[in-house]
Design a protein around this motif. Structure first.
Motif, PDB file in Angstrom:
ATOM      1  N   ALA A   2       0.840  -1.205   0.000  1.00  0.00           N
ATOM      2  CA  ALA A   2       0.000   0.000   0.000  1.00  0.00           C
ATOM      3  C   ALA A   2       0.875   1.255   0.000  1.00  0.00           C
ATOM      4  O   ALA A   2       0.539   2.253  -0.637  1.00  0.00           O
ATOM      5  CB  ALA A   2      -0.920  -0.018   1.212  1.00  0.00           C
ATOM      6  N   GLU A   3       2.016   1.184   0.728  1.00  0.00           N
ATOM      7  CA  GLU A   3       2.914   2.361   0.780  1.00  0.00           C
ATOM      8  C   GLU A   3       3.475   2.690  -0.599  1.00  0.00           C
ATOM      9  O   GLU A   3       3.522   3.855  -1.016  1.00  0.00           O
ATOM     10  CB  GLU A   3       4.078   2.090   1.747  1.00  0.00           C
ATOM     11  CG  GLU A   3       3.961   2.734   3.095  1.00  0.00           C
ATOM     12  CD  GLU A   3       3.273   4.091   3.080  1.00  0.00           C
ATOM     13  OE1 GLU A   3       3.815   5.017   2.455  1.00  0.00           O
ATOM     14  OE2 GLU A   3       2.190   4.238   3.677  1.00  0.00           O
ATOM     15  N   CYS A   4       3.943   1.658  -1.321  1.00  0.00           N
ATOM     16  CA  CYS A   4       4.485   1.862  -2.675  1.00  0.00           C
ATOM     17  C   CYS A   4       3.399   2.468  -3.563  1.00  0.00           C
ATOM     18  O   CYS A   4       3.655   3.385  -4.348  1.00  0.00           O
ATOM     19  CB  CYS A   4       4.943   0.543  -3.297  1.00  0.00           C
ATOM     20  SG  CYS A   4       6.283  -0.257  -2.437  1.00  0.00           S
ATOM     21  N   THR A   5       2.158   1.944  -3.441  1.00  0.00           N
ATOM     22  CA  THR A   5       1.059   2.441  -4.282  1.00  0.00           C
ATOM     23  C   THR A   5       0.752   3.885  -3.927  1.00  0.00           C
ATOM     24  O   THR A   5       0.558   4.733  -4.811  1.00  0.00           O
ATOM     25  CB  THR A   5      -0.213   1.582  -4.076  1.00  0.00           C
ATOM     26  OG1 THR A   5       0.162   0.219  -4.159  1.00  0.00           O
ATOM     27  CG2 THR A   5      -1.269   1.881  -5.122  1.00  0.00           C
ATOM     28  N   ARG A   6       0.738   4.166  -2.608  1.00  0.00           N
ATOM     29  CA  ARG A   6       0.391   5.520  -2.188  1.00  0.00           C
ATOM     30  C   ARG A   6       1.380   6.542  -2.756  1.00  0.00           C
ATOM     31  O   ARG A   6       0.990   7.598  -3.238  1.00  0.00           O
ATOM     32  CB  ARG A   6       0.337   5.622  -0.668  1.00  0.00           C
ATOM     33  CG  ARG A   6      -0.391   6.900  -0.274  1.00  0.00           C
ATOM     34  CD  ARG A   6      -0.789   6.927   1.123  1.00  0.00           C
ATOM     35  NE  ARG A   6       0.411   6.802   1.953  1.00  0.00           N
ATOM     36  CZ  ARG A   6       0.429   7.019   3.253  1.00  0.00           C
ATOM     37  NH1 ARG A   6      -0.669   7.341   3.848  1.00  0.00           N
ATOM     38  NH2 ARG A   6       1.520   6.875   3.945  1.00  0.00           N
ATOM     39  N   LEU A 186     -15.689   2.291  -2.293  1.00  0.00           N
ATOM     40  CA  LEU A 186     -15.995   3.353  -1.318  1.00  0.00           C
ATOM     41  C   LEU A 186     -16.917   2.822  -0.216  1.00  0.00           C
ATOM     42  O   LEU A 186     -16.786   3.195   0.947  1.00  0.00           O
ATOM     43  CB  LEU A 186     -16.607   4.567  -2.019  1.00  0.00           C
ATOM     44  CG  LEU A 186     -15.627   5.302  -2.948  1.00  0.00           C
ATOM     45  CD1 LEU A 186     -16.314   6.429  -3.697  1.00  0.00           C
ATOM     46  CD2 LEU A 186     -14.399   5.832  -2.202  1.00  0.00           C
ATOM     47  N   ARG A 187     -17.805   1.885  -0.577  1.00  0.00           N
ATOM     48  CA  ARG A 187     -18.700   1.295   0.429  1.00  0.00           C
ATOM     49  C   ARG A 187     -17.907   0.446   1.428  1.00  0.00           C
ATOM     50  O   ARG A 187     -18.080   0.529   2.630  1.00  0.00           O
ATOM     51  CB  ARG A 187     -19.756   0.427  -0.274  1.00  0.00           C
ATOM     52  CG  ARG A 187     -20.832  -0.112   0.661  1.00  0.00           C
ATOM     53  CD  ARG A 187     -21.869  -0.942  -0.064  1.00  0.00           C
ATOM     54  NE  ARG A 187     -21.296  -2.186  -0.578  1.00  0.00           N
ATOM     55  CZ  ARG A 187     -21.253  -2.513  -1.866  1.00  0.00           C
ATOM     56  NH1 ARG A 187     -21.761  -1.706  -2.778  1.00  0.00           N
ATOM     57  NH2 ARG A 187     -20.716  -3.651  -2.263  1.00  0.00           N
ATOM     58  N   GLU A 192     -10.088   4.789   3.341  1.00  0.00           N
ATOM     59  CA  GLU A 192      -8.990   4.132   4.073  1.00  0.00           C
ATOM     60  C   GLU A 192      -8.175   3.240   3.136  1.00  0.00           C
ATOM     61  O   GLU A 192      -8.702   2.751   2.124  1.00  0.00           O
ATOM     62  CB  GLU A 192      -9.552   3.213   5.177  1.00  0.00           C
ATOM     63  CG  GLU A 192     -10.369   3.921   6.229  1.00  0.00           C
ATOM     64  CD  GLU A 192      -9.531   4.895   7.035  1.00  0.00           C
ATOM     65  OE1 GLU A 192      -8.429   4.487   7.462  1.00  0.00           O
ATOM     66  OE2 GLU A 192      -9.961   6.055   7.213  1.00  0.00           O
ATOM     67  N   ILE A 193      -6.921   2.997   3.520  1.00  0.00           N
ATOM     68  CA  ILE A 193      -6.122   2.041   2.756  1.00  0.00           C
ATOM     69  C   ILE A 193      -6.738   0.656   2.973  1.00  0.00           C
ATOM     70  O   ILE A 193      -7.015   0.272   4.118  1.00  0.00           O
ATOM     71  CB  ILE A 193      -4.651   2.082   3.236  1.00  0.00           C
ATOM     72  CG1 ILE A 193      -4.052   3.399   2.745  1.00  0.00           C
ATOM     73  CG2 ILE A 193      -3.865   0.879   2.741  1.00  0.00           C
ATOM     74  CD1 ILE A 193      -2.603   3.581   2.998  1.00  0.00           C
ATOM     75  N   PRO A 194      -6.998  -0.089   1.892  1.00  0.00           N
ATOM     76  CA  PRO A 194      -7.655  -1.398   2.068  1.00  0.00           C
ATOM     77  C   PRO A 194      -6.822  -2.333   2.952  1.00  0.00           C
ATOM     78  O   PRO A 194      -5.592  -2.301   2.890  1.00  0.00           O
ATOM     79  CB  PRO A 194      -7.728  -1.943   0.639  1.00  0.00           C
ATOM     80  CG  PRO A 194      -7.495  -0.786  -0.266  1.00  0.00           C
ATOM     81  CD  PRO A 194      -6.708   0.220   0.486  1.00  0.00           C
ATOM     82  N   ALA A 303      -2.997  -6.706  -6.752  1.00  0.00           N
ATOM     83  CA  ALA A 303      -3.795  -6.065  -7.809  1.00  0.00           C
ATOM     84  C   ALA A 303      -5.054  -5.421  -7.211  1.00  0.00           C
ATOM     85  O   ALA A 303      -5.424  -4.305  -7.578  1.00  0.00           O
ATOM     86  CB  ALA A 303      -4.167  -7.096  -8.872  1.00  0.00           C
ATOM     87  N   LYS A 304      -5.684  -6.115  -6.241  1.00  0.00           N
ATOM     88  CA  LYS A 304      -6.888  -5.548  -5.631  1.00  0.00           C
ATOM     89  C   LYS A 304      -6.553  -4.251  -4.883  1.00  0.00           C
ATOM     90  O   LYS A 304      -7.278  -3.261  -4.955  1.00  0.00           O
ATOM     91  CB  LYS A 304      -7.501  -6.539  -4.642  1.00  0.00           C
ATOM     92  CG  LYS A 304      -8.399  -7.542  -5.349  1.00  0.00           C
ATOM     93  CD  LYS A 304      -8.880  -8.560  -4.505  1.00  0.00           C
ATOM     94  CE  LYS A 304      -9.703  -9.123  -3.716  1.00  0.00           C
ATOM     95  NZ  LYS A 304     -10.225 -10.007  -3.018  1.00  0.00           N
ATOM     96  N   THR A 305      -5.437  -4.282  -4.155  1.00  0.00           N
ATOM     97  CA  THR A 305      -5.041  -3.090  -3.390  1.00  0.00           C
ATOM     98  C   THR A 305      -4.811  -1.911  -4.330  1.00  0.00           C
ATOM     99  O   THR A 305      -5.310  -0.804  -4.097  1.00  0.00           O
ATOM    100  CB  THR A 305      -3.730  -3.376  -2.603  1.00  0.00           C
ATOM    101  OG1 THR A 305      -3.937  -4.519  -1.810  1.00  0.00           O
ATOM    102  CG2 THR A 305      -3.316  -2.216  -1.740  1.00  0.00           C
ATOM    103  N   VAL A 306      -4.062  -2.146  -5.410  1.00  0.00           N
ATOM    104  CA  VAL A 306      -3.708  -1.048  -6.312  1.00  0.00           C
ATOM    105  C   VAL A 306      -4.957  -0.505  -7.011  1.00  0.00           C
ATOM    106  O   VAL A 306      -5.200   0.708  -7.029  1.00  0.00           O
ATOM    107  CB  VAL A 306      -2.664  -1.524  -7.361  1.00  0.00           C
ATOM    108  CG1 VAL A 306      -2.385  -0.435  -8.377  1.00  0.00           C
ATOM    109  CG2 VAL A 306      -1.376  -1.964  -6.676  1.00  0.00           C
ATOM    110  N   ILE A 307      -5.796  -1.410  -7.548  1.00  0.00           N
ATOM    111  CA  ILE A 307      -6.996  -0.954  -8.268  1.00  0.00           C
ATOM    112  C   ILE A 307      -7.927  -0.212  -7.299  1.00  0.00           C
ATOM    113  O   ILE A 307      -8.467   0.847  -7.629  1.00  0.00           O
ATOM    114  CB  ILE A 307      -7.731  -2.147  -8.937  1.00  0.00           C
ATOM    115  CG1 ILE A 307      -6.855  -2.736 -10.061  1.00  0.00           C
ATOM    116  CG2 ILE A 307      -9.103  -1.755  -9.463  1.00  0.00           C
ATOM    117  CD1 ILE A 307      -6.653  -1.856 -11.286  1.00  0.00           C
TER     118      ILE A 307
END
Ligand code: HEM
Length: 348
Positions: A2-6, A186-187, A192-194, A303-307
């Motif tokens: 998540a950090e790399c994606t952020r 969003l739901r 928040e970060i997943p 992939a789920k985290t990034v998308i």
């Protein structure tokens, strides 16, 4: 992950904020290559990430040189001739090994109180722990550890990047699905970060990723050698026969996937992979059986985290510069001219 994606998304957001039309065109093929290399380097090497990434960059150059040499006419013994390419290959092999040995020696010599294993809580640390455990009969030797690290990079980097590239392509050309997925994200996650729990609830995101894997399977062909005489259906196959399984073709077979096999329809995965097609083993992107991909859960999680994080922050569409020309390169199904996508931040 998540950090790399952020940090990638923050750079996109800054560029979009600075643009007069608040839009940013991103060549996602290049960006996702960099992102997935960062993620796999962090996972494999943790605190030794920057040295690890340096090795991986050298490894990638080596991979390309080796693939190029496969494409040449095979003259016996030619790989021992000191041509310019062979000299470069040998030099890279030496550099990669020395660098790995340096990282490993450093790990074995350190004594970190926060680290219950002693060798680091990352993939390399776990392997070193297995290699140095005294009571363990089946220890891994250093060369095996180095080879495993290389395998993880090669197997886990470009494949995941290609899944992300084609998923973004499909979402930017199917805007209703993009909107449905954003509502789900969003739901379930808000802004928040997943995390593991919220990711498990992203059913539509999973269905779209599986459909992206079906239509544009990153690994388009599996190769096998028959270990013994065998009969497949009504075909007799002799021991040592080389077999090719064209995933890209079988994934679009109408008899197996239905009349809409060539169309984007994530709903076919509504009841899971096994029920998506006429045959339960029709989905081959991660292969099946004992040699199936061991990183598939990791890849889907990534992939789920990034998308999800992209959908939280941006709406997007395909740039008019895009040319549709997927090409099955020696390693992976590539978008030949990249995938430029126009992003617009949702929260200005
Ligand atoms: C979308 C992403 C991915 C796809 C489509 C994919 C696909 C595959 C396929 C088709 C195979 C079988 C190859 C064969 O049998 O010839 C395989 C094997 C493998 N994959 Fe993946 N992979 C992905 C991500 C990853 C990741 C993230 C990792 C590591 C973190 C990984 C590690 C491996 C390893 C180590 C093998 C070899 C397993 C063995 O031979 O026992 N893969 N992958």
């Amino acid at each position: 992950m998540a950090e790399c994606t952020r940090s990638m998304l923050e750079a996109w957001q800054d560029d979009a904020d600075a643009a007069a039309d608040h839009a940013k065109e991103v060549e996602v093929a290049r960006e996702f290559q960099e992102l997935t290399a960062n993620v796999i380097s962090h996972t494999a090497f943790g605190s030794s990430y920057s040295e690890g990434k340096e090795v991986f960059v050298a490894q990638k150059e080596l991979q390309i040189l080796v693939i190029e040499s496969f494409l040449n006419v095979n003259i016996p013994g030619f790989r021992y001739v000191p041509t310019r390419r062979n000299l470069r290959i040998w030099n890279l092999e030496r550099r990669i090994r020395n660098k790995f040995m340096g990282i490993i020696r450093d790990r074995l010599g350190r004594n970190d109180d926060d680290d219950h294993l002693g060798c680091g809580n990352d993939l390399l640390g776990l392997m070193l722990e297995a290699a140095t455990r005294k009571q363990d009969e089946q220890k891994m030797c250093m060369d095996e550890i180095i080879d495993e690290c290389k395998t993880f990079f090669i197997a886990g980097h470009e494949t995941t990047s290609h899944l992300l590239i084609w998923a973004m392509f499909l979402l930017s050309t199917n805007l209703q699905w993009q909107e449905k997925l954003r509502e789900e994200v969003l739901r379930e996650c808000g802004m928040e970060i997943p995390n593991a729990d919220t990711l498990a609830n992203l059913k539509l995101v999973t269905m779209v990723l599986l459909e992206a894997l079906r239509i544009y399977s990153p690994v388009a062909l599996l190769r096998r050698k028959a270990a013994k005489d065998v009969t497949l259906g009504n075909i007799n196959i002799k021991k040592n026969t080389l077999l090719m399984m064209p995933i890209a073709v079988t994934h679009r077979n109408k008899e197996v996937w239905g009349d809409d096999a060539n169309e984007f329809n994530p709903l076919r995965f509504e009841n899971g992979i096994l029920k998506a097609a006429a045959h339960p083993s029709a989905f081959l992107s991660f292969s099946i059986g004992p040699r199936a991909c061991i990183g598939q859960n990791f890849a889907m999680l990534e992939a789920k985290t990034v998308i999800a994080m992209i959908l939280q922050r941006f709406s997007f569409s395909l740039s008019h510069k895009y040319k549709h020309a997927p090409i099955d390169s020696a390693t992976m199904l590539q978008p030949q001219f990249g995938v430029p996508i126009v992003l617009r931040p949702i929260h200005l």
